[in-house]
Scaffold this motif. Structure first.
Motif, PDB file in Angstrom:
ATOM      1  N   ARG A  69       0.840  -1.200   0.000  1.00  0.00           N
ATOM      2  CA  ARG A  69       0.000   0.000   0.000  1.00  0.00           C
ATOM      3  C   ARG A  69       0.871   1.243   0.000  1.00  0.00           C
ATOM      4  O   ARG A  69       2.050   1.197   0.360  1.00  0.00           O
ATOM      5  CB  ARG A  69      -0.902   0.041   1.241  1.00  0.00           C
ATOM      6  CG  ARG A  69      -1.923  -1.039   1.278  1.00  0.00           C
ATOM      7  CD  ARG A  69      -2.996  -0.841   2.325  1.00  0.00           C
ATOM      8  NE  ARG A  69      -2.535  -0.464   3.638  1.00  0.00           N
ATOM      9  CZ  ARG A  69      -3.034  -0.954   4.770  1.00  0.00           C
ATOM     10  NH1 ARG A  69      -3.989  -1.859   4.735  1.00  0.00           N
ATOM     11  NH2 ARG A  69      -2.587  -0.541   5.929  1.00  0.00           N
ATOM     12  N   ARG A  76      -5.194   6.694   0.391  1.00  0.00           N
ATOM     13  CA  ARG A  76      -4.491   5.414   0.462  1.00  0.00           C
ATOM     14  C   ARG A  76      -4.751   4.645  -0.843  1.00  0.00           C
ATOM     15  O   ARG A  76      -5.867   4.608  -1.345  1.00  0.00           O
ATOM     16  CB  ARG A  76      -4.976   4.620   1.669  1.00  0.00           C
ATOM     17  CG  ARG A  76      -4.247   3.304   1.851  1.00  0.00           C
ATOM     18  CD  ARG A  76      -4.487   2.714   3.221  1.00  0.00           C
ATOM     19  NE  ARG A  76      -3.554   3.354   4.150  1.00  0.00           N
ATOM     20  CZ  ARG A  76      -3.923   4.016   5.248  1.00  0.00           C
ATOM     21  NH1 ARG A  76      -5.177   4.109   5.577  1.00  0.00           N
ATOM     22  NH2 ARG A  76      -3.015   4.569   6.029  1.00  0.00           N
ATOM     23  N   TYR A  97      -7.483   2.360  -2.419  1.00  0.00           N
ATOM     24  CA  TYR A  97      -7.632   1.315  -1.403  1.00  0.00           C
ATOM     25  C   TYR A  97      -8.991   1.466  -0.737  1.00  0.00           C
ATOM     26  O   TYR A  97      -9.389   2.556  -0.353  1.00  0.00           O
ATOM     27  CB  TYR A  97      -6.515   1.430  -0.367  1.00  0.00           C
ATOM     28  CG  TYR A  97      -6.574   0.365   0.698  1.00  0.00           C
ATOM     29  CD1 TYR A  97      -6.135  -0.918   0.429  1.00  0.00           C
ATOM     30  CD2 TYR A  97      -7.077   0.644   1.951  1.00  0.00           C
ATOM     31  CE1 TYR A  97      -6.175  -1.906   1.394  1.00  0.00           C
ATOM     32  CE2 TYR A  97      -7.117  -0.340   2.931  1.00  0.00           C
ATOM     33  CZ  TYR A  97      -6.675  -1.606   2.645  1.00  0.00           C
ATOM     34  OH  TYR A  97      -6.730  -2.580   3.602  1.00  0.00           O
ATOM     35  N   ARG A  98      -9.683   0.347  -0.604  1.00  0.00           N
ATOM     36  CA  ARG A  98     -10.976   0.354   0.069  1.00  0.00           C
ATOM     37  C   ARG A  98     -10.856  -0.452   1.349  1.00  0.00           C
ATOM     38  O   ARG A  98     -10.433  -1.601   1.321  1.00  0.00           O
ATOM     39  CB  ARG A  98     -12.044  -0.240  -0.840  1.00  0.00           C
ATOM     40  CG  ARG A  98     -12.304   0.655  -2.036  1.00  0.00           C
ATOM     41  CD  ARG A  98     -13.510   0.167  -2.814  1.00  0.00           C
ATOM     42  NE  ARG A  98     -13.965   1.137  -3.752  1.00  0.00           N
ATOM     43  CZ  ARG A  98     -13.452   1.341  -4.960  1.00  0.00           C
ATOM     44  NH1 ARG A  98     -12.432   0.615  -5.353  1.00  0.00           N
ATOM     45  NH2 ARG A  98     -13.947   2.251  -5.765  1.00  0.00           N
ATOM     46  N   GLU A  99     -11.225   0.167   2.452  1.00  0.00           N
ATOM     47  CA  GLU A  99     -11.212  -0.525   3.746  1.00  0.00           C
ATOM     48  C   GLU A  99     -12.231  -1.651   3.710  1.00  0.00           C
ATOM     49  O   GLU A  99     -13.171  -1.630   2.921  1.00  0.00           O
ATOM     50  CB  GLU A  99     -11.563   0.450   4.879  1.00  0.00           C
ATOM     51  CG  GLU A  99     -10.589   1.602   5.026  1.00  0.00           C
ATOM     52  CD  GLU A  99      -9.238   1.191   5.591  1.00  0.00           C
ATOM     53  OE1 GLU A  99      -9.155   0.147   6.259  1.00  0.00           O
ATOM     54  OE2 GLU A  99      -8.277   1.921   5.347  1.00  0.00           O
ATOM     55  N   ASP A 102     -15.856  -0.735   3.660  1.00  0.00           N
ATOM     56  CA  ASP A 102     -16.381  -0.219   2.399  1.00  0.00           C
ATOM     57  C   ASP A 102     -16.817  -1.335   1.469  1.00  0.00           C
ATOM     58  O   ASP A 102     -17.649  -1.145   0.604  1.00  0.00           O
ATOM     59  CB  ASP A 102     -15.323   0.622   1.669  1.00  0.00           C
ATOM     60  CG  ASP A 102     -15.009   1.906   2.402  1.00  0.00           C
ATOM     61  OD1 ASP A 102     -15.801   2.300   3.276  1.00  0.00           O
ATOM     62  OD2 ASP A 102     -13.969   2.515   2.102  1.00  0.00           O
TER      63      ASP A 102
END
Length: 113
Positions: A69, A76, A97-99, A102
């Motif tokens: 990452r 992010r 970037y997807r947590e 999400d």
């Protein structure tokens, strides 16, 4: 290459806590890089397999050690592909970037909406 951008590379170690929940340990490293938009051909090839590339980052090979990452301008990104020629420079193709929260589907309310 102007090396005018400062990015934070994030090496992530995954594990679990005492109760069995997933945890992450992140080691952050700031480096100089050159952030560019993704080339059209790479963008559409990735789109065909469901990946939305957002940026391409060029940096020195000595600064990159397989981190998955990075953070740039407060956002992010996930490194989707790392490419090098002659082991001197790396080109990282990155998507936003997807947590995990999400990615979960929203459950309907009790009234069915």
């Amino acid at each position: 290459m102007y090396w005018r951008d400062v990015i934070t590379l994030e090496a992530v170690q995954h594990g679990t806590d005492a109760e069995g929940y997933p945890t992450e340990k992140v080691e952050a490293t700031q480096v100089y890089a050159d952030v560019q938009s993704t080339k059209r051909s790479e963008f559409y090839k990735a789109k065909q397999i469901g990946i939305d590339l957002a940026i391409t980052v060029k940096l020195r090979a000595a600064d990159y050690d397989g981190q998955e990452r990075l953070v740039w301008n407060g956002k992010r990104y996930k490194v989707e592909r790392a490419y090098t020629e002659a082991r001197e420079m790396y080109e990282l193709n990155c998507s936003e970037y997807r947590e995990a929260a999400d990615n979960e589907h929203k459950q309907p309310d009790n009234d069915g909406s």
